[in-house]
Write a protein that holds these residues in place. Structure first.
Motif, PDB file in Angstrom:
ATOM      1  N   ARG A 128       0.823  -1.212   0.000  1.00  0.00           N
ATOM      2  CA  ARG A 128       0.000   0.000   0.000  1.00  0.00           C
ATOM      3  C   ARG A 128       0.859   1.264   0.000  1.00  0.00           C
ATOM      4  O   ARG A 128       2.009   1.260   0.427  1.00  0.00           O
ATOM      5  CB  ARG A 128      -0.914   0.018   1.240  1.00  0.00           C
ATOM      6  N   ARG A 129       0.254   2.336  -0.477  1.00  0.00           N
ATOM      7  CA  ARG A 129       0.815   3.691  -0.392  1.00  0.00           C
ATOM      8  C   ARG A 129       2.203   3.813  -1.016  1.00  0.00           C
ATOM      9  O   ARG A 129       3.184   4.106  -0.355  1.00  0.00           O
ATOM     10  CB  ARG A 129       0.875   4.148   1.073  1.00  0.00           C
ATOM     11  N   TRP A 130       2.281   3.576  -2.310  1.00  0.00           N
ATOM     12  CA  TRP A 130       3.496   3.929  -3.047  1.00  0.00           C
ATOM     13  C   TRP A 130       3.089   4.668  -4.311  1.00  0.00           C
ATOM     14  O   TRP A 130       2.013   4.415  -4.873  1.00  0.00           O
ATOM     15  CB  TRP A 130       4.377   2.707  -3.348  1.00  0.00           C
ATOM     16  N   PRO A 131       3.893   5.603  -4.767  1.00  0.00           N
ATOM     17  CA  PRO A 131       3.509   6.446  -5.905  1.00  0.00           C
ATOM     18  C   PRO A 131       3.212   5.627  -7.164  1.00  0.00           C
ATOM     19  O   PRO A 131       3.996   4.760  -7.550  1.00  0.00           O
ATOM     20  CB  PRO A 131       4.750   7.335  -6.116  1.00  0.00           C
ATOM     21  N   GLY A 132       2.082   5.884  -7.768  1.00  0.00           N
ATOM     22  CA  GLY A 132       1.721   5.201  -8.999  1.00  0.00           C
ATOM     23  C   GLY A 132       0.943   3.918  -8.796  1.00  0.00           C
ATOM     24  O   GLY A 132       0.511   3.305  -9.785  1.00  0.00           O
ATOM     25  N   ARG A 133       0.715   3.507  -7.551  1.00  0.00           N
ATOM     26  CA  ARG A 133       0.008   2.241  -7.313  1.00  0.00           C
ATOM     27  C   ARG A 133      -1.415   2.280  -7.870  1.00  0.00           C
ATOM     28  O   ARG A 133      -1.875   1.324  -8.498  1.00  0.00           O
ATOM     29  CB  ARG A 133      -0.034   1.932  -5.817  1.00  0.00           C
ATOM     30  N   SER A 134      -2.110   3.395  -7.640  1.00  0.00           N
ATOM     31  CA  SER A 134      -3.495   3.493  -8.104  1.00  0.00           C
ATOM     32  C   SER A 134      -3.578   3.414  -9.628  1.00  0.00           C
ATOM     33  O   SER A 134      -4.479   2.764 -10.179  1.00  0.00           O
ATOM     34  CB  SER A 134      -4.118   4.806  -7.615  1.00  0.00           C
ATOM     35  N   LEU A 135      -2.651   4.061 -10.313  1.00  0.00           N
ATOM     36  CA  LEU A 135      -2.643   4.014 -11.773  1.00  0.00           C
ATOM     37  C   LEU A 135      -2.383   2.601 -12.279  1.00  0.00           C
ATOM     38  O   LEU A 135      -3.010   2.138 -13.240  1.00  0.00           O
ATOM     39  CB  LEU A 135      -1.584   4.978 -12.323  1.00  0.00           C
ATOM     40  N   LEU A 136      -1.443   1.902 -11.634  1.00  0.00           N
ATOM     41  CA  LEU A 136      -1.160   0.525 -12.021  1.00  0.00           C
ATOM     42  C   LEU A 136      -2.363  -0.367 -11.767  1.00  0.00           C
ATOM     43  O   LEU A 136      -2.705  -1.222 -12.598  1.00  0.00           O
ATOM     44  CB  LEU A 136       0.059   0.007 -11.247  1.00  0.00           C
ATOM     45  N   ASP A 137      -3.032  -0.155 -10.649  1.00  0.00           N
ATOM     46  CA  ASP A 137      -4.209  -0.959 -10.316  1.00  0.00           C
ATOM     47  C   ASP A 137      -5.307  -0.748 -11.353  1.00  0.00           C
ATOM     48  O   ASP A 137      -5.963  -1.702 -11.799  1.00  0.00           O
ATOM     49  CB  ASP A 137      -4.708  -0.570  -8.919  1.00  0.00           C
ATOM     50  N   ILE A 138      -5.513   0.496 -11.764  1.00  0.00           N
ATOM     51  CA  ILE A 138      -6.523   0.797 -12.785  1.00  0.00           C
ATOM     52  C   ILE A 138      -6.158   0.123 -14.106  1.00  0.00           C
ATOM     53  O   ILE A 138      -7.008  -0.478 -14.772  1.00  0.00           O
ATOM     54  CB  ILE A 138      -6.663   2.316 -12.968  1.00  0.00           C
ATOM     55  N   ALA A 139      -4.880   0.231 -14.496  1.00  0.00           N
ATOM     56  CA  ALA A 139      -4.435  -0.343 -15.767  1.00  0.00           C
ATOM     57  C   ALA A 139      -4.619  -1.858 -15.786  1.00  0.00           C
ATOM     58  O   ALA A 139      -5.023  -2.438 -16.802  1.00  0.00           O
ATOM     59  CB  ALA A 139      -2.975   0.016 -16.019  1.00  0.00           C
ATOM     60  N   VAL A 140      -4.334  -2.515 -14.656  1.00  0.00           N
ATOM     61  CA  VAL A 140      -4.457  -3.967 -14.581  1.00  0.00           C
ATOM     62  C   VAL A 140      -5.921  -4.394 -14.573  1.00  0.00           C
ATOM     63  O   VAL A 140      -6.302  -5.381 -15.220  1.00  0.00           O
ATOM     64  CB  VAL A 140      -3.742  -4.494 -13.318  1.00  0.00           C
ATOM     65  N   THR A 141      -6.752  -3.647 -13.861  1.00  0.00           N
ATOM     66  CA  THR A 141      -8.158  -4.025 -13.678  1.00  0.00           C
ATOM     67  C   THR A 141      -9.029  -3.642 -14.864  1.00  0.00           C
ATOM     68  O   THR A 141     -10.084  -4.249 -15.097  1.00  0.00           O
ATOM     69  CB  THR A 141      -8.717  -3.381 -12.396  1.00  0.00           C
ATOM     70  N   LEU A 142      -8.630  -2.652 -15.637  1.00  0.00           N
ATOM     71  CA  LEU A 142      -9.450  -2.110 -16.723  1.00  0.00           C
ATOM     72  C   LEU A 142     -10.009  -3.166 -17.677  1.00  0.00           C
ATOM     73  O   LEU A 142     -11.193  -3.097 -18.039  1.00  0.00           O
ATOM     74  CB  LEU A 142      -8.644  -1.073 -17.500  1.00  0.00           C
ATOM     75  N   PRO A 143      -9.210  -4.161 -18.118  1.00  0.00           N
ATOM     76  CA  PRO A 143      -9.767  -5.157 -19.048  1.00  0.00           C
ATOM     77  C   PRO A 143     -10.936  -5.961 -18.487  1.00  0.00           C
ATOM     78  O   PRO A 143     -11.694  -6.559 -19.265  1.00  0.00           O
ATOM     79  CB  PRO A 143      -8.569  -6.079 -19.322  1.00  0.00           C
ATOM     80  N   MET A 144     -11.119  -5.970 -17.157  1.00  0.00           N
ATOM     81  CA  MET A 144     -12.230  -6.708 -16.563  1.00  0.00           C
ATOM     82  C   MET A 144     -13.558  -5.971 -16.749  1.00  0.00           C
ATOM     83  O   MET A 144     -14.624  -6.593 -16.800  1.00  0.00           O
ATOM     84  CB  MET A 144     -11.988  -6.927 -15.067  1.00  0.00           C
TER      85      MET A 144
ATOM     86  N   LEU B  23      -0.618 -10.335 -27.177  1.00  0.00           N
ATOM     87  CA  LEU B  23      -0.865  -9.185 -26.312  1.00  0.00           C
ATOM     88  C   LEU B  23      -2.322  -9.145 -25.865  1.00  0.00           C
ATOM     89  O   LEU B  23      -2.612  -8.919 -24.684  1.00  0.00           O
ATOM     90  CB  LEU B  23      -0.508  -7.897 -27.050  1.00  0.00           C
ATOM     91  N   ALA B  24      -3.237  -9.384 -26.792  1.00  0.00           N
ATOM     92  CA  ALA B  24      -4.663  -9.402 -26.454  1.00  0.00           C
ATOM     93  C   ALA B  24      -4.957 -10.498 -25.435  1.00  0.00           C
ATOM     94  O   ALA B  24      -5.687 -10.284 -24.456  1.00  0.00           O
ATOM     95  CB  ALA B  24      -5.492  -9.616 -27.717  1.00  0.00           C
ATOM     96  N   SER B  25      -4.388 -11.677 -25.647  1.00  0.00           N
ATOM     97  CA  SER B  25      -4.617 -12.809 -24.745  1.00  0.00           C
ATOM     98  C   SER B  25      -4.105 -12.512 -23.340  1.00  0.00           C
ATOM     99  O   SER B  25      -4.764 -12.814 -22.345  1.00  0.00           O
ATOM    100  CB  SER B  25      -3.937 -14.052 -25.315  1.00  0.00           C
ATOM    101  N   VAL B  26      -2.929 -11.905 -23.260  1.00  0.00           N
ATOM    102  CA  VAL B  26      -2.338 -11.594 -21.954  1.00  0.00           C
ATOM    103  C   VAL B  26      -3.166 -10.539 -21.227  1.00  0.00           C
ATOM    104  O   VAL B  26      -3.464 -10.677 -20.039  1.00  0.00           O
ATOM    105  CB  VAL B  26      -0.882 -11.121 -22.122  1.00  0.00           C
ATOM    106  N   LEU B  27      -3.557  -9.499 -21.928  1.00  0.00           N
ATOM    107  CA  LEU B  27      -4.257  -8.385 -21.290  1.00  0.00           C
ATOM    108  C   LEU B  27      -5.612  -8.793 -20.715  1.00  0.00           C
ATOM    109  O   LEU B  27      -5.954  -8.409 -19.596  1.00  0.00           O
ATOM    110  CB  LEU B  27      -4.446  -7.242 -22.290  1.00  0.00           C
ATOM    111  N   VAL B  28      -6.392  -9.563 -21.474  1.00  0.00           N
ATOM    112  CA  VAL B  28      -7.751  -9.871 -21.012  1.00  0.00           C
ATOM    113  C   VAL B  28      -7.748 -10.838 -19.827  1.00  0.00           C
ATOM    114  O   VAL B  28      -8.667 -10.820 -19.001  1.00  0.00           O
ATOM    115  CB  VAL B  28      -8.617 -10.444 -22.149  1.00  0.00           C
ATOM    116  N   GLY B  29      -6.737 -11.684 -19.725  1.00  0.00           N
ATOM    117  CA  GLY B  29      -6.707 -12.642 -18.633  1.00  0.00           C
ATOM    118  C   GLY B  29      -5.900 -12.206 -17.427  1.00  0.00           C
ATOM    119  O   GLY B  29      -6.070 -12.751 -16.333  1.00  0.00           O
ATOM    120  N   LEU B  30      -5.039 -11.201 -17.592  1.00  0.00           N
ATOM    121  CA  LEU B  30      -4.132 -10.804 -16.516  1.00  0.00           C
ATOM    122  C   LEU B  30      -4.831 -10.422 -15.216  1.00  0.00           C
ATOM    123  O   LEU B  30      -4.373 -10.821 -14.133  1.00  0.00           O
ATOM    124  CB  LEU B  30      -3.239  -9.657 -17.009  1.00  0.00           C
ATOM    125  N   PRO B  31      -5.934  -9.654 -15.247  1.00  0.00           N
ATOM    126  CA  PRO B  31      -6.586  -9.303 -13.970  1.00  0.00           C
ATOM    127  C   PRO B  31      -7.045 -10.518 -13.176  1.00  0.00           C
ATOM    128  O   PRO B  31      -7.076 -10.474 -11.944  1.00  0.00           O
ATOM    129  CB  PRO B  31      -7.793  -8.453 -14.407  1.00  0.00           C
TER     130      PRO B  31
END
Length: 227
Positions: free
Chosen positions: A45-61, A102-110
């Motif tokens: 928790r609480r490190w710079p950029g964590r929220s942006l990374l979380d959004i990027a990872v979760t977005l495909p869901m 790339l498509a396969s990795v992105l949609v399943g990564l979350p």
């Protein structure tokens, strides 16, 4: 049975099957490494950029696949970052096997990252602290203490991500282009069969992917702890 044998014995299915298998294996390896690394990073928790990374990872869901695919097409096409990539590496991502991967990795990564993140966050802090007092470094602690304790979450995530990635159409269609003999996966073969009215072919292939997804669900239910 004759219809089933005719569809599955079609030589035209050889390439989509091989491509789907290659993509599935490569995706599994990338999910296993990226899923653990990103899950560990997001569990802190609480490190710079964590929220942006979380959004990027979760977005495909939550983002519509076709919209996500179109956005990536614009970003990674020749008029975007793809032009720089093609200049630097001699090949682009769009309308290639790399785009399908790339498509396969992105949609399943979350589906891998979020269970691993939750499992690591739920671990008692004294596990790592006890290992540190015994003189172990961070890498041995991660490999011998943290990773074994999240193996169940990682395994379940990999199963779900693999099933999700095999059935992906929207993002794959945009990034791979559905080029016969080059980027047409099994899921895109179902799409192609429907567009030309070969509903029997689409039914057989859909049943095959549906059976795989059902087997994944059965495995996950058997692995789940009893209430």
């Amino acid at each position: 049975m004759e219809a089933l044998a005719a569809v599955l014995g079609d030589p035209a299915l050889a390439f989509p099957l091989r491509l789907s298998l290659r993509i599935a294996v490569a995706t599994l390896c990338l999910h296993a490494t990226l899923g653990v690394a990103l899950g560990w990073a997001l569990s802190k928790r609480r490190w710079p950029g964590r929220s942006l990374l979380d959004i990027a990872v979760t977005l495909p869901m939550v983002f519509p696949p076709i919209v996500l695919g179109f956005g990536l097409l614009m970003l990674l096409g020749r008029h975007g970052l793809g032009g720089w990539i093609e200049t630097g590496f001699g090949a682009g991502l769009i309308f290639s096997e790399a785009g399908v991967l790339l498509a396969s990795v992105l949609v399943g990564l979350p589906l891998v990252v979020k269970p691993v993140e939750a499992a690591i966050a739920a671990l008692p802090a004294n596990l790592a602290e006890a290992a540190r007092t015994l003189g172990h470094g961070e890498i041995p602690i991660f490999a011998r203490v943290i990773l074994p304790n999240v193996a169940g979450a990682l395994g379940a995530g990999l199963l779900m991500a693999t099933a999700r990635s095999l059935g992906e159409v929207g993002v794959t269609l945009m990034l791979g282009g559905n080029i016969l003999g080059r980027t047409n996966t099994i899921s895109l073969e179902i799409y192609n069969a429907v567009t030309v009215g070969e509903f029997r072919r689409a039914l057989v292939l859909s049943a095959a992917l549906g059976l795989f997804s059902t087997l994944v669900l059965i495995v996950l239910r058997r692995r789940a702890p009893a209430p």
